[in-house]
Design an enzyme around this catalytic site. Structure first.
Site, PDB file in Angstrom:
ATOM      1  N   LYS A   1      32.333  31.084-107.543  1.00 50.09           N
ATOM      2  CA  LYS A   1      31.694  30.456-106.394  1.00 50.09           C
ATOM      3  C   LYS A   1      30.740  29.360-106.885  1.00 50.09           C
ATOM      4  CE  LYS A   1      29.061  31.985-102.295  1.00 50.09           C
ATOM      5  NZ  LYS A   1      28.449  33.188-101.668  1.00 50.09           N
TER       6      LYS A   1
ATOM      7  N   SER B   1      29.300  37.979 -96.998  1.00 53.46           N
ATOM      8  CA  SER B   1      29.837  36.807 -97.693  1.00 53.46           C
ATOM      9  C   SER B   1      30.842  37.118 -98.787  1.00 53.46           C
ATOM     10  CB  SER B   1      28.688  35.975 -98.279  1.00 53.46           C
ATOM     11  OG  SER B   1      27.913  35.423 -97.246  1.00 53.46           O
TER      12      SER B   1
ATOM     13  N   SER C   1      30.120  33.434 -97.143  1.00 48.74           N
ATOM     14  CA  SER C   1      29.976  32.143 -97.798  1.00 48.74           C
ATOM     15  C   SER C   1      30.869  31.966 -99.017  1.00 48.74           C
ATOM     16  CB  SER C   1      28.523  31.948 -98.223  1.00 48.74           C
ATOM     17  OG  SER C   1      28.123  32.940 -99.164  1.00 48.74           O
TER      18      SER C   1
END
Length: 480
Positions: free
Chosen positions: A84, A183, A159
């Site tokens: 990420k 997330s 996210s």
């Protein structure tokens, strides 16, 4: 001979094939790079690339695999992965979807990233996030919008949406994500793969942007997203342990072993919905099937309906506020509070650097809320669920009321994320498990939740459900 298609193997199976010299690291890396190139124009999930470096690292790994004692090699040597983008990786952008950080480059490595690299993993690139990682759809004004590999018109979640999309697309065997309100689990669910939100205090959050501080380290946790359930525990073991910086991360917090969990000694609890936000029929049926099967393998099944879940969003908001985070409007201004009203006026004209969800969250944060009342409601709900779980229980609960919605649709029902968010502020571990596809070809799934510290138990149940229901179903365009 077992299927050695690199795009379908678990990281565990890759490691075994590498040690047996049935595959090379370069083969694995090249196959995943080719898949990224093939799908990324459509899904826009990877936003920073390190293909050349990955190939060099793969060749070096192959040399070690040929010349060194296999028992001395790092556990993930030669296995590709993705990260990420909000995790620090030296020399690469750490933008987190913020226009103001467009030129921000990390100079140090997040401990979790460093641990994966020391374990031998080869990072192919970095995946997209929402602005400041605070919305359940991955979209920002730096990198754009990420799509779902099963239908690019649908969201990939957030996210860690870029991670979920890449892994669901078969473009990465596993990735690193973080979860403050779903997330890890939303991207895992919407993209048909596995994700584990650990018990707080197991994995350090250091090296992320934005960086959780104080009690926010309890609400926000770091964990793996994988295409296969068997990789969750080995990765969690690599990621776990104090780093000397994160004040809540402690040694010895990761206990147990999924291999030692006996299903026949467990009790299964299940909750159909939160009593306020209705769950779609296909989601309910998938959970029903999984729950009833699991009930036959264990001590039995009990359905619950805690009344406190009707206040899940209010409890999440209150406990987030009680953790005293930096105001979101201040985070959007990188230390200087933005004028939320002014930016909202500019948004329809396309003159703001911020996305509508980010501005809406900053505006919502300014509204008064009876925090103490809902903090107490959260404590009561936690005690009720702990009592129900006891020493031998697992809980199955929907991650969201419906399968991956079309882009922007979550704005119409912004509080539905509370199905996952409530689990963060209660401090429970949760493993997201895929349960096949619905009639429209979109992934179904369920959360497996345990009492704090029972990560091994929820992962063991995930492994059992994968064996029974098939786990990840590659999207239609997957080769081979």
């Amino acid at each position: 001979m077992p299927d050695l298609n690199p795009l379908r193997l678990s990281a565990t199976a890759m490691t075994a094939a590498l040690r047996a010299r049935k595959l090379t690291s370069r083969t694995l890396v090249d196959a995943h790079i080719a898949r990224i190139v093939a799908v990324n124009r459509r899904i826009n999930a990877m936003v920073q690339f390190r293909f050349d470096e990955a190939r060099v690292e793969a060749d070096a790994a192959d040399q070690r695999l040929q010349t060194e004692d296999p028992t001395t090699l790092p556990p993930l040597l030669g296995v590709p992965c993705t990260i990420k983008e909000n995790f620090a990786f030296p020399g690469y952008p750490q933008v987190s979807g913020m226009v103001a950080r467009r030129k921000a480059v990390a100079t140090e490595s997040a401990p979790t990233v460093q641990r994966l690299r020391e374990a031998g993993a080869i990072v192919l690139g970095f995946s997209n996030t929402p602005e400041l990682c605070m919305w359940m759809e991955t979209h920002n004004r730096v990198y754009g919008r990420t799509g779902n590999p099963y239908d690019e018109r649908c969201i990939a979640g957030g996210s860690s949406g870029g991670e979920g999309s890449l892994i669901g697309a078969g473009a990465s065997p596993f990735g690193l994500g973080a979860d403050v309100g779903g997330s890890i689990r939303f991207p895992a669910f919407f993209n048909g793969v596995f994700g584990h939100k650990p018990t707080p205090g197991i994995v350090p959050n250091t090296g992320q942007y934005p960086l959780p501080t104080g009690q926010m380290n309890f609400n926000c946790v770091t964990g793996p997203i994988t295409r296969r359930a068997q990789d969750l525990w080995p990765l969690l073991k690599i990621l776990a342990g104090p780093d000397g910086v994160d004040p809540l991360c402690r040694s010895g917090a990761l206990g147990g072993n999924p291999a030692r969990v006996q299903l026949k000694k467990l009790r299964v609890l299940a909750i159909r919905d939160d009593g306020k936000r209705a769950v779609a029929a296909d989601m309910m049926q998938a959970q029903q099937d999984a729950t009833e099967w699991l009930g036959t393998q264990t001590q039995g099944l009990r359905w619950l309906q805690p009344q406190g879940l009707r206040q899940a969003f209010e409890i999440w908001s209150a406990l987030m506020q009680a953790a005293e985070p930096t105001p979101f409007a201040e985070q959007l201004g990188e230390g200087r509070r933005i004028s939320v009203l002014k930016e909202l006026i500019k948004w329809p004209l396309g003159m703001t650097d911020h996305t509508l969800p980010a501005l809406a969250l900053a505006a919502l944060e300014m509204l008064p809320m009876p925090t103490q009342r809902f903090v107490e409601a959260g404590r009561a709900l936690k005690q009720e669920l702990l009592a129900a779980l006891g020493e031998d229980g697992v809980l199955l609960y929907p991650p969201y009321p419906r399968v991956a919605p079309r882009h922007n649709r979550p704005l119409l029902r912004p509080f539905d994320f509370a199905y996952c968010g409530i689990i963060n502020v209660l401090g429970f571990p949760s493993t997201q498990v895929p349960l096949g596809l619905n009639a429209q070809g979109l992934p179904l799934g369920v959360q497996v939740i345990g009492a704090p510290g029972q990560d091994a138990r929820t992962i063991a149940v995930a492994i059992a459900l994968e064996k029974q229901f098939g786990g990840w179903v590659p999207p239609p365009d997957m080769p081979g």
